[in-house]
Design a protein around this motif. Sequence first.
Motif, PDB file in Angstrom:
ATOM      1  N   GLU A  54       0.824  -1.219   0.000  1.00 39.76           N
ATOM      2  CA  GLU A  54       0.000   0.000   0.000  1.00 39.76           C
ATOM      3  C   GLU A  54       0.850   1.259   0.000  1.00 39.76           C
ATOM      4  O   GLU A  54       0.524   2.241  -0.658  1.00 39.76           O
ATOM      5  CB  GLU A  54      -0.910  -0.016   1.235  1.00 39.76           C
ATOM      6  N   SER A  72      -3.372  -7.379  -8.006  1.00 43.42           N
ATOM      7  CA  SER A  72      -4.250  -7.465  -6.845  1.00 43.42           C
ATOM      8  C   SER A  72      -3.701  -6.570  -5.742  1.00 43.42           C
ATOM      9  O   SER A  72      -2.529  -6.683  -5.361  1.00 43.42           O
ATOM     10  CB  SER A  72      -4.343  -8.914  -6.370  1.00 43.42           C
ATOM     11  N   ALA A  74      -4.486  -6.505  -2.635  1.00 40.71           N
ATOM     12  CA  ALA A  74      -4.334  -7.158  -1.334  1.00 40.71           C
ATOM     13  C   ALA A  74      -3.058  -7.972  -1.255  1.00 40.71           C
ATOM     14  O   ALA A  74      -2.281  -7.869  -0.311  1.00 40.71           O
ATOM     15  CB  ALA A  74      -5.556  -8.036  -1.050  1.00 40.71           C
ATOM     16  N   SER A  75      -2.816  -8.826  -2.300  1.00 42.26           N
ATOM     17  CA  SER A  75      -1.678  -9.739  -2.243  1.00 42.26           C
ATOM     18  C   SER A  75      -0.513  -9.314  -3.122  1.00 42.26           C
ATOM     19  O   SER A  75       0.586  -9.843  -2.977  1.00 42.26           O
ATOM     20  CB  SER A  75      -2.141 -11.145  -2.652  1.00 42.26           C
TER      21      SER A  75
END
Length: 877
Positions: A54, A72, A74-75
């Motif tokens: 992030e 993605s 998130a991952s």
Amino acid sequence: MGVCVRAVLRVLVLQAAWALGGGQLRYSVPEEAEGGTVVGRLAQDLGLEAGELEARRLRLAAKGRRASVEVSGASGALVVSSRLDREELCGKSAPCALRLEVLLERPLRVFHVELEVTDINDNAPLFPAARKNLSVAESLTLPGSRFPLEGASDADIGANAQLSYKLSPSEHFALERQKTEEDGESLFLVLSKALDREAMPVHRLLLTASDGGRPSLSGTMELVVSVLDVNDNAPEFNQSVYKVQLVENREAGTLVMRVEATDRDEGTNSDISYVLRSIFPVDRRDVFRVDRNSGEISLREQLDFEDVPLYRLQVDAEDRGNPPLSGHCKVVVEVLDVNDNAPEVWVTSLSVPVPEDAALGTVVALLSVSDRDSGANGRVRCAVWPAAPFGLVATFEGSYSLVLREALDRERVAEYEVEVRAEDGGAPPLRARRGLRVPVSDVNDNAPAFAQAVYTVLARENNAAGAELARLWARDPDEAGNGRVSYSLAEGVAGGASRSASSYVSVEAESGRLWALQPLDYEEVQVLQFEVRAVDAGEPALCGNATVQLFVVDENDNAPALLPPAGGGAGPWAGGASGSASAGPSASASLWAWAAWGWPAGQVVAKIRAVDADSGYNAWLRYELREPRGKGAFRVGLYSGEVSTARALEEADGPGQTLLIVVRDHGEPARSATATLSVSLGEGGEAALAAAAAGAGSSSSGLRPAAGAEGGGGGAAATATNVWLVVAICAVSSLFLLALVLYGAWRCAPRAAVLSGPGPATLVCASEVGSWSYSQRQSRSLCVADGAGKSDLMVFSPNFPPPAGGAAKETPQDPPALLDTVSGTFFSAASHLCVSRKLLLISWLCLSAAPLGAAVGPRRLRGASTWQLFDVIGKQA
């Protein structure tokens, strides 16, 4: 400890793999993969931890078309976002590789990822037509005759596109495949047994094409073979394969080539017509056309190398026999590239605004450049205009970074219009431009600066509290908070006052306006000097200073005040308004004097003394006598204040007169004070005795005794007095001679410098005009004496009317040397002149002391003051 070691080893291995791989990551994904399918662990392969995703903003950069994969959040994995169709993306090209750019911000880095889309067997073989009709002459067609067939096509590649053919069982026909380097694979229907139209006029065969995929897919085409009679010779081309090169962008109607076929038959069986049977790619059938009679192949549409670089045509030559026979040839058209596509420039990332203190080499933008042409026509050179302060750095093929080459200054240039220019290697070259707007953000690098280092402000005294005195302004070229200036007052000095400048004035923080906190009093303070500080709102804050010199301009706010007689005697002041004695200045006063009948005109009776606390014209006094009805016997000097006889006094004037004297200054409006003088009139002797008696009672009464007063005394007293007078005459004569010697020596000696210099306001006697004033600029050493003669010097300091408002302005400084020289010479001459005339007067009075004894007598002279004696002697002379 073991975890840290494994993490370090993983980073080292990743860096080594990255270096060996040329800075690119490679992944593969099968086509038609479902959405969300993980292609690769991108974040892990780039060496990023889970907590950094992030913060460092890992994302894909688009290059002109929508990508079917995404990162993605998130991952950090690279996943499929939409349907992948290898045939749509790459056609028959193998391998099918998509080149992606991955951006990693904070700091900004770019990585190149190559995604290979692998083929799956999702396309079945497809024949050009579902049905094909063939005509074969009976008996005339020998076994072994071959009939060309159009093979099937498979959009897949590799093993999935490797086709195998199968013909339905037939005793008359067989299938044959032939491969050549020039025209690739050819498919033929071979006659294995002579045909008998009467036995079977039509043969229906099913041709099946199967690919090599798992599972295998297949397509079919029906072959309808009609058995003909008669015409037994088919047309034949002089070449089985024709090759031609054609430059792209040719206009419609351009002749491509001409094909020619011959037929050994005669008559109508040898008349040939040409037909364009097939074309590859199959969706380009409308690009070419063939003339049925001449065999000329021409263009229907313009060619585009970037669209299709190679065409394969099949031309049939059919005779007019019954049944007709046909011959076949292939035409390969190679499209040559011309430089008809300009380069394209995309901005993949733009990091603006750029701080003006950004370091050299800072990456401002990432650019991608491409050209659809090939060869030299597709090689692109890039440059940036203007050449400063930015430059281009090539990172990978077709990728550039716009970096900072020179230091920025927002106050000089707040925004740059940068143009990236791309040029290909064609002849003539084609160019493309992409404009970038790069704003520069401000940093606090400029301190506030006043327009003047020193401000001179004039303010009238008695101004209202809260009045605006001046407005100061400091300029800060920075913007926003860095350029927002607030003002404050630093402690300063107040000339002539014990308080600081902040108790008199204040400065408004936002506007820089200078306000008065209280009314200014010139008699209390003449000059205020202080500093005003301007501070911006930057971080850290910068400041600038300016000095303010506030000069208070005098107003006529003080009325003249009457002074008591020299020596402070209370006798002459008795009978005032209050009925009591007073030794200080007063706005009104009552006094008296004596005069004798018979005094001639011009005889001085008394002298009025007054002072004004103001300066300049406001302190310049004049004396007026309010005349009673008729012509009065007395008058007063306009500027000296001396009351003298206007005519000879007579007994008809009565025993006494009361004079009302008004003292006015020259201010606007003028202010005044009044003095009441009671003059007692009598005989000459009585007046002199009264004057002597009054002088004995007060050392400095301010009275003027009448001249010619007589009195009696004993002979012994007169004799003793004469002896003392002789001694006094000798002593004074010696002093007179000494004064003459000193005066001559002074006249011959060189001029000495007169002491002068700045100092506080000093009270200066000016008996020439009979007034008192305050010196505004300099104090001088002058001779001042009580009751000075008319020859005393009066000095007025220059006091020009100030402007209406106390506005700040620059005032040029007077040359101090010239001012001191002129004023010093003036005061030196006045001082010496004053001393010389005093000595001469004293000497002359002493030599004239002899008549004093005869006129007054020893008894009357006893106890009289020196100046009273001189006054009497002066009247006698």
